[in-house]
Design a protein around this motif. Sequence first.
Motif, PDB file in Angstrom:
ATOM      1  N   PHE A  63     -89.947  -2.910  30.012  1.00 30.98           N
ATOM      2  CA  PHE A  63     -89.174  -2.802  28.774  1.00 30.98           C
ATOM      3  C   PHE A  63     -89.962  -3.415  27.610  1.00 30.98           C
ATOM      4  O   PHE A  63     -90.100  -2.815  26.545  1.00 30.98           O
ATOM      5  N   ALA A 302     -85.300   5.671  15.657  1.00 35.84           N
ATOM      6  CA  ALA A 302     -85.077   6.396  16.910  1.00 35.84           C
ATOM      7  C   ALA A 302     -85.053   5.429  18.094  1.00 35.84           C
ATOM      8  O   ALA A 302     -84.229   5.547  19.003  1.00 35.84           O
ATOM      9  N   LEU A 303     -85.963   4.464  18.072  1.00 42.18           N
ATOM     10  CA  LEU A 303     -86.031   3.500  19.163  1.00 42.18           C
ATOM     11  C   LEU A 303     -84.751   2.661  19.230  1.00 42.18           C
ATOM     12  O   LEU A 303     -84.173   2.466  20.299  1.00 42.18           O
ATOM     13  N   SER A 306     -81.894   4.722  20.510  1.00 43.29           N
ATOM     14  CA  SER A 306     -82.008   4.952  21.960  1.00 43.29           C
ATOM     15  C   SER A 306     -81.674   3.697  22.741  1.00 43.29           C
ATOM     16  O   SER A 306     -81.005   3.761  23.771  1.00 43.29           O
ATOM     17  N   VAL A 307     -82.180   2.564  22.273  1.00 37.52           N
ATOM     18  CA  VAL A 307     -81.913   1.325  22.995  1.00 37.52           C
ATOM     19  C   VAL A 307     -80.427   1.006  22.951  1.00 37.52           C
ATOM     20  O   VAL A 307     -79.834   0.590  23.959  1.00 37.52           O
ATOM     21  N   GLY A 310     -78.846   3.265  25.341  1.00 42.88           N
ATOM     22  CA  GLY A 310     -79.253   2.851  26.672  1.00 42.88           C
ATOM     23  C   GLY A 310     -78.524   1.605  27.128  1.00 42.88           C
ATOM     24  O   GLY A 310     -78.120   1.485  28.292  1.00 42.88           O
ATOM     25  N   MET A 311     -78.334   0.673  26.198  1.00 39.71           N
ATOM     26  CA  MET A 311     -77.661  -0.577  26.552  1.00 39.71           C
ATOM     27  C   MET A 311     -76.216  -0.325  26.986  1.00 39.71           C
ATOM     28  O   MET A 311     -75.677  -1.058  27.821  1.00 39.71           O
ATOM     29  N   VAL A 313     -75.217   1.908  28.804  1.00 38.92           N
ATOM     30  CA  VAL A 313     -75.253   2.209  30.236  1.00 38.92           C
ATOM     31  C   VAL A 313     -75.785   1.014  31.018  1.00 38.92           C
ATOM     32  O   VAL A 313     -75.281   0.659  32.079  1.00 38.92           O
ATOM     33  N   LEU A 314     -76.812   0.396  30.442  1.00 34.01           N
ATOM     34  CA  LEU A 314     -77.512  -0.654  31.178  1.00 34.01           C
ATOM     35  C   LEU A 314     -76.657  -1.905  31.377  1.00 34.01           C
ATOM     36  O   LEU A 314     -76.594  -2.453  32.482  1.00 34.01           O
ATOM     37  N   SER A 317     -74.066  -1.766  34.021  1.00 33.42           N
ATOM     38  CA  SER A 317     -74.720  -1.657  35.322  1.00 33.42           C
ATOM     39  C   SER A 317     -75.259  -3.005  35.783  1.00 33.42           C
ATOM     40  O   SER A 317     -75.105  -3.396  36.943  1.00 33.42           O
ATOM     41  N   LEU A 318     -75.911  -3.706  34.830  1.00 34.19           N
ATOM     42  CA  LEU A 318     -76.447  -5.024  35.179  1.00 34.19           C
ATOM     43  C   LEU A 318     -75.324  -5.986  35.547  1.00 34.19           C
ATOM     44  O   LEU A 318     -75.425  -6.756  36.508  1.00 34.19           O
TER      45      LEU A 318
ATOM     46  N   LEU B 112     -90.971   6.725  22.157  1.00 33.33           N
ATOM     47  CA  LEU B 112     -89.526   6.862  22.357  1.00 33.33           C
ATOM     48  C   LEU B 112     -89.205   7.363  23.762  1.00 33.33           C
ATOM     49  O   LEU B 112     -88.282   6.874  24.415  1.00 33.33           O
ATOM     50  N   LEU B 116     -86.748   5.601  26.657  1.00 30.85           N
ATOM     51  CA  LEU B 116     -85.638   6.205  27.402  1.00 30.85           C
ATOM     52  C   LEU B 116     -85.926   6.202  28.897  1.00 30.85           C
ATOM     53  O   LEU B 116     -85.034   5.980  29.722  1.00 30.85           O
ATOM     54  N   GLY B 118     -87.581   3.947  30.365  1.00 31.43           N
ATOM     55  CA  GLY B 118     -87.359   2.571  30.798  1.00 31.43           C
ATOM     56  C   GLY B 118     -85.919   2.352  31.237  1.00 31.43           C
ATOM     57  O   GLY B 118     -85.651   1.701  32.256  1.00 31.43           O
ATOM     58  N   PHE B 119     -84.984   2.925  30.492  1.00 34.07           N
ATOM     59  CA  PHE B 119     -83.577   2.757  30.873  1.00 34.07           C
ATOM     60  C   PHE B 119     -83.274   3.477  32.183  1.00 34.07           C
ATOM     61  O   PHE B 119     -82.529   2.970  33.025  1.00 34.07           O
ATOM     62  N   PHE B 122     -84.453   1.307  34.868  1.00 34.27           N
ATOM     63  CA  PHE B 122     -83.514   0.202  35.054  1.00 34.27           C
ATOM     64  C   PHE B 122     -82.343   0.626  35.938  1.00 34.27           C
ATOM     65  O   PHE B 122     -81.993  -0.046  36.918  1.00 34.27           O
ATOM     66  N   ILE B 123     -81.747   1.754  35.560  1.00 33.80           N
ATOM     67  CA  ILE B 123     -80.561   2.226  36.286  1.00 33.80           C
ATOM     68  C   ILE B 123     -80.919   2.501  37.742  1.00 33.80           C
ATOM     69  O   ILE B 123     -80.183   2.153  38.669  1.00 33.80           O
ATOM     70  N   ILE B 126     -81.339  -0.812  39.599  1.00 37.47           N
ATOM     71  CA  ILE B 126     -80.069  -1.508  39.820  1.00 37.47           C
ATOM     72  C   ILE B 126     -79.283  -0.837  40.939  1.00 37.47           C
ATOM     73  O   ILE B 126     -78.836  -1.482  41.897  1.00 37.47           O
ATOM     74  N   PHE B 127     -79.146   0.480  40.842  1.00 42.44           N
ATOM     75  CA  PHE B 127     -78.252   1.143  41.793  1.00 42.44           C
ATOM     76  C   PHE B 127     -78.909   1.363  43.152  1.00 42.44           C
ATOM     77  O   PHE B 127     -78.215   1.434  44.163  1.00 42.44           O
ATOM     78  N   PRO B 187     -90.252  11.353  15.781  1.00 42.51           N
ATOM     79  CA  PRO B 187     -90.257  11.051  17.221  1.00 42.51           C
ATOM     80  C   PRO B 187     -89.406  12.002  18.055  1.00 42.51           C
ATOM     81  O   PRO B 187     -89.779  12.316  19.184  1.00 42.51           O
ATOM     82  N   TRP B 188     -88.285  12.476  17.516  1.00 40.36           N
ATOM     83  CA  TRP B 188     -87.436  13.361  18.325  1.00 40.36           C
ATOM     84  C   TRP B 188     -88.103  14.698  18.557  1.00 40.36           C
ATOM     85  O   TRP B 188     -87.982  15.295  19.621  1.00 40.36           O
TER      86      TRP B 188
END
Lengths: 356, 460
Positions: A63, A302-303, A306-307, A310-311, A313-314, A317-318, B112, B116, B118-119, B122-123, B126-127, B187-188
């Motif tokens: 990360f 954009a970052l 996205s974060v 993402g958070m 969901v993250l 989950s954490l 970017l 994404l 990275g997430f 992570f998931i 974790i799972f 970026p998109w």
Amino acid sequence: MAELCLALAMLGLTAYAVLGSADLGAGLWDLTAGGAERGGRVRGMIQRSMSPVWEANHVWLIFVLVILWTAFPVFFGSIMSTLYVPMFLAALGIIGRGAAFALRGQAATLNEARFLGALFASSSVIVPFCLGAALGGIASGRVPVGNALGAPFESWLNPTSLLIGVLAVVTGAYVSAVYLAADARGAGIEDMVAAFRRRALASGVLAGAIAIGGLFVVRADARDLFDGLTSGGGLVFVALSAVLGAATLALVWTGRVAPARWGSAAAVACVVIGWAFAQSPDLLPGELTFDEAAASDATMTALLVSVAVGMLVLVPSLVYLYRLVLRGDLQQQFEPLDQRFRPITANDHPREEPSP
Amino acid sequence: MEAFVLAAADFAGRLGESNQPDLLWARELQALSFAVHIPLTCFGIAFPAMVLFVEGLYLRTGDPTYRALAKRWSKVMLLMFAVGVVTGTILSFELGLLWPNFMATFGDVFGLAFGLEGFSFFIEAIFIAIYVYGWDRLPPRVHLLTGVPIVIAGLTGSLFVISVNGWMNHPVGFDIAANGDIVNVRPWEALFNENFWHEYVHMYFAGTMVVGFLVAAVYARAWLRGDRSKYVRTALVVPLTVAALTAPAQVVIGDWAGRTVADLQPTKLATFEGLAETTEGAPFHFFGWYESDGQIKGGIEIPYLLSILAYHDPNATVQGLDAVAPDDRPGPVNTVRFAFQAMVGIGTLLAVLGLFYAGVYWRKRRLPRTRWFYRGLIAAGPLAVVALIAGWVTTEVGRQPWIVYEVMRVEDAVTDASGLPFAFAAVALVYLALAAAVVWLLRRLASRPPDVEVAEQVDA
């Protein structure tokens, strides 16, 4: 916006320092646990606690890298090319550590487990040292902007780097011992609580001593960093870390290991945040401020979006993972590592009546 | 396009020029690291769904055989994931260690996607932990549900990584100013570049084939030894069916990929054949050797085949290598040629094997009886991995000499640090040891009898 992205990187670094370094620290305790029989219980405890969480904890490192190369690409290119030696050693250490730990779970004989354990443990020391030394090189202003323009060795083998490298190893060991003591308490394995409390106290005192002594090293070697740490926000967080560290030691001393878990994590987090304040507004001291290093607004927006998504969901989950872990729902049965390899006896698999 | 070509001539990136004498070692190190990591990621892409399917069978039927199998597979899944975590981390480090100028110059354009990814990672981490360590601890249905995020994250993670590769081959989402600065970053647009869909679908099917054939190969051995237990039968049929369905489909997807390359990267397509000059009704040579004079010595020439592959038209004009300056041609041409032929050849064999199985099953409702089918399966597992790597060699060596296609050269992206041959040797040794250890432990795991499972049992 650059500040927000930097905050994200610091968040990731803090999480890695609090969670990942504890896994690394556990490697040190594995290394020093003694002979197979004597250290069997300690190693079993480490295996039990780390197995479900080390991968998720490790992802924080990725990360941080991702945030850095997306939001501060020139900074990322400069540090990776100048600090290639410690970064490469850390990368090799990460292979050895992760692979050895995962494989040890499948080892069938004591000798296999011992070999993989030694690999796991020694690379667990190399990784935090190298990463810490690399941070020391950045913080003491030894990384210039450019493609491998810094000194390949002096950039990370210097007083500040050595100090931060050693501090990273010892702090990881301390945090790890506190968590393991708390885990052992949760599982009701009292001799392990005692064993890790002793280790937590010893490493905690040592970490504190190195941190205080280290301030003089930093003062002599990197005056700007020292000034940053002893004024303004840097000072606040360094002081806070000292208070939290002392309070945590007191908690461990008096046997309240569960709250000590949070205290030790907070103390480590304060050090990371304090460093960020001390160095602000520079990413590479004297070379590059974080505004200069920042990517375009479009990228950072954009970052951040996205974060943020993402958070969403993250974080749940954490929370779910750590709740299961703290409740002991995911831990394997505690088994001293040397015991796994003794011949199976009739008592090993008590038959349970199948429920109706 | 013209702006790109003009800029490419003197495009040095944000960190300035590099004088790396060991560029080749940097490329080989990167290639080695990918060759180790990519097969592992296949298990993230395709294996979780198979494990969940078998667990689902258990929940529906209550037959403990399924549960024992799902449990065993989940241990393999965890081991593969753990090794994938560390080899993937090495890749993240190497992006900076080997290609700092690439990262410094374009990190903000394609980063970017990695954020994404990275997430997703992570998931997955974790799972996978919850799933594997949650056997017997979580209620059965909850346990099955905790596997679902692993499947989804495996799909999204690979999607984002391949988006970056698609972008490197078809860079969009930025402009280059007259002074060489990267400006107007979008970026998109870079993330959803038009080049990555075919790469992703192609890789997704490849990953499924690799896992399907590899796992089936393991149990084909047991089958040949005479083990006809329900456990082995299930463990054979599930991956084999998946592989048999995806392998023929991959032929169609490969065709789509080939035509997209013809459209977006004609020089790369010319390298697949070693087509020196732009040709109307271009042939394709199997085997043979591309000589520096542009001729293919030896080999079996199939007239019009390259035109048909690229444009579905035997008389179509295919652009040759001569369309670009010698410095801008991929090399070595024969590496790309043989990699491409290996991928296509093996892919075709696997499709035939899959169709044979599907045909027998469809007409007779049973598994093939000939022993040659199972011997073929044992070979198909490793061959699928070879085809996978050959496919990546095709597209990545075919991308050379560019790291960002027709914008930045690898020689400008590479680090200026020394010691690359040493780094290559160190990583090669570590990976050899790692591969040996993983194979050895998987064999160990396979040699143990499956856990004895009793329905609803809570085991220690």
